[in-house]
Write an enzyme that holds these catalytic residues in place. Structure first.
Site, short mmCIF file in Angstrom:
data_model
loop_
_atom_site.label_atom_id
_atom_site.label_comp_id
_atom_site.label_asym_id
_atom_site.label_seq_id
_atom_site.Cartn_x
_atom_site.Cartn_y
_atom_site.Cartn_z
N ASP A 78 0.88 -1.13 -0.04
CA ASP A 78 -0.22 -0.13 0.03
C ASP A 78 0.88 1.30 -0.18
O ASP A 78 1.88 1.25 0.34
CB ASP A 78 -0.95 -0.09 1.29
CG ASP A 78 -2.08 0.80 0.93
OD1 ASP A 78 -2.41 1.49 -0.03
OD2 ASP A 78 -2.49 1.50 2.08
N ARG B 299 0.25 7.72 -2.28
CA ARG B 299 0.51 8.71 -1.75
C ARG B 299 1.90 9.07 -1.81
O ARG B 299 2.34 10.32 -1.76
CB ARG B 299 0.38 8.26 -0.10
CG ARG B 299 -1.05 8.55 0.49
CD ARG B 299 -1.15 7.94 1.76
NE ARG B 299 -1.54 6.36 1.36
CZ ARG B 299 -2.22 5.86 2.43
NH1 ARG B 299 -2.05 5.95 3.63
NH2 ARG B 299 -2.30 4.45 2.13
N TRP B 300 2.87 8.06 -2.10
CA TRP B 300 4.21 8.25 -2.40
C TRP B 300 4.42 9.27 -3.77
O TRP B 300 5.30 10.24 -3.81
CB TRP B 300 4.84 7.09 -2.85
CG TRP B 300 6.23 6.95 -3.32
CD1 TRP B 300 7.38 6.91 -2.41
CD2 TRP B 300 6.97 7.00 -4.44
NE1 TRP B 300 8.48 7.13 -3.09
CE2 TRP B 300 8.26 7.14 -4.49
CE3 TRP B 300 6.22 7.26 -5.89
CZ2 TRP B 300 9.07 7.00 -5.59
CZ3 TRP B 300 7.10 7.24 -6.95
CH2 TRP B 300 8.43 7.25 -6.72
N HIS C 188 2.48 3.44 -8.72
CA HIS C 188 2.44 2.06 -8.88
C HIS C 188 3.53 1.37 -9.65
O HIS C 188 4.08 0.38 -9.38
CB HIS C 188 1.16 1.73 -10.01
CG HIS C 188 -0.14 2.04 -9.27
ND1 HIS C 188 -0.41 1.84 -7.84
CD2 HIS C 188 -1.33 2.80 -9.67
CE1 HIS C 188 -1.44 2.30 -7.53
NE2 HIS C 188 -2.13 3.00 -8.58
N THR D 169 -10.56 -7.12 -4.74
CA THR D 169 -11.60 -7.14 -5.53
C THR D 169 -12.72 -5.82 -5.21
O THR D 169 -13.45 -5.34 -5.92
CB THR D 169 -12.71 -8.12 -4.73
OG1 THR D 169 -12.80 -8.22 -3.20
CG2 THR D 169 -12.26 -9.46 -5.07
N LEU E 1 11.13 -20.09 -3.61
CA LEU E 1 10.20 -19.16 -2.91
C LEU E 1 8.84 -19.32 -3.78
O LEU E 1 8.78 -19.44 -4.95
CB LEU E 1 10.57 -17.82 -3.08
CG LEU E 1 9.68 -16.76 -2.52
CD1 LEU E 1 9.37 -16.70 -1.07
CD2 LEU E 1 10.09 -15.41 -3.43
#
Ligand code: IPE
Ligand code: IPE
Ligand code: MG
Length: 257
Positions: free
Chosen positions: A36, A40-41, A53, A82, A147
């Site tokens: 998240d 804002r960044w 993004h 969703t 991973l």
């Protein structure tokens, strides 16, 4: 080896000071991250949200590499909920294109590094092109033993649980199972995360203290680590800090010390 990507520093997690303090017998098996704070960044710097993004994808890349270097079993990253369809069409489209681009760009290197990639959520509602890329990425890395990277796209925990209830109800209806066969393990094994250990550690950057419909069942006894840092500024060292904090916690699971 993990190659450099764009101008991002190629931090090797094993070279970080905090790495020396990690207790490898007490690693969280499954880390879940709510990625998240991209918007804002960007807004803080007068940039468009979409650039946030884009920067967030670079962070994901670094964090995946770090988690893999640390020997974490599974990492689940929340990329699109969703509920995120409520955003403007232009942002939704940008994000969908970004997921597609991420797969094109990253799949070779993820595969070379033995990462097994999986998607959780309502994948059937994504574009045909994105679905094709997802299927091919999952198929290509299916036998990898490193991973496990789960990407939650069009994912909501209540939606997942609802879908699971329907699957199980159908099994009862078709006489494949009896109601008595339904127990906690049975439900766990029918969720999107079937086969993956339950969440040990949840990380949420950018200062909001909530779960936002993420892995509700799977994080029943998880430890939480919150930070004010926005996701694009999150560094491998922050992952180490979260793990170190986790390793200091006493997990009682309802029992006594
Ligand atoms: C997280 O960043 C990414 C997605 C939800 C897709 P946000 O876009 O939610 O960023 P903020 O919370 O508005 O800063
Ligand atoms: C959660 O972030 C979902 C993802 C990170 C993909 P949101 O930004 O959508 O969450 P809320 O709306 O602040 O709870
Ligand atoms: Mg947000």
């Amino acid at each position: 080896m993990w190659k450099r990507w764009f101008g991002k520093t190629n931090e090797d997690v094993t070279k970080l000071e905090a790495y020396k303090s990690i207790d490898f017998d007490k690693l969280p098996k499954h880390i879940a991250i709510i990625m998240d704070g991209n918007g804002r960044w960007a807004q803080k710097q007068g940039l468009m949200r979409t650039l946030g993004h884009r920067a967030g994808v670079e962070t994901l890349r670094e964090v995946v590499k770090a988690a893999s270097g640390l020997g974490i079993r599974a990492l689940t990253a929340y990329a699109f909920s969703t509920e995120n369809w409520k955003r403007p069409d232009s942002e939704v489209k940008f994000l969908m294109d970004l997921f597609s681009e991420y797969l094109d760009r990253e799949i070779d290197e993820l595969h070379e590094n033995n990462v097994k990639i999986r998607f959780i959520g309502r994948i059937e509602e994504l574009s045909d092109l994105l679905q094709t890329k997802i299927e091919s990425a999952q198929l290509r890395t299916a036998n990898n033993t490193g991973l496990i990277l789960n990407l939650a796209v069009n994912y909501g925990s209540r939606d997942e649980i609802t879908r699971t209830v329907k699957i199980i109800a159908n099994k009862v209806k078709n006489n494949e199972i009896k109601i008595e066969d339904i127990n906690e393990n049975f439900i766990t094994n029918h969720l999107d995360t079937a086969g993956i250990p339950e969440v040990d550690l949840v990380i949420r950057p950018s200062g909001d203290l909530r779960i936002s419909n993420f892995l509700l069942w799977q994080m029943a006894y998880a430890e939480f680590w919150f930070t004010e840092i926005n996701w694009p500024d999150f560094k491998p060292n922050d992952l180490l800090q979260a793990v170190l904090s986790y390793q200091k916690r006493e997990r009682r699971f309802g029992g006594l010390k």
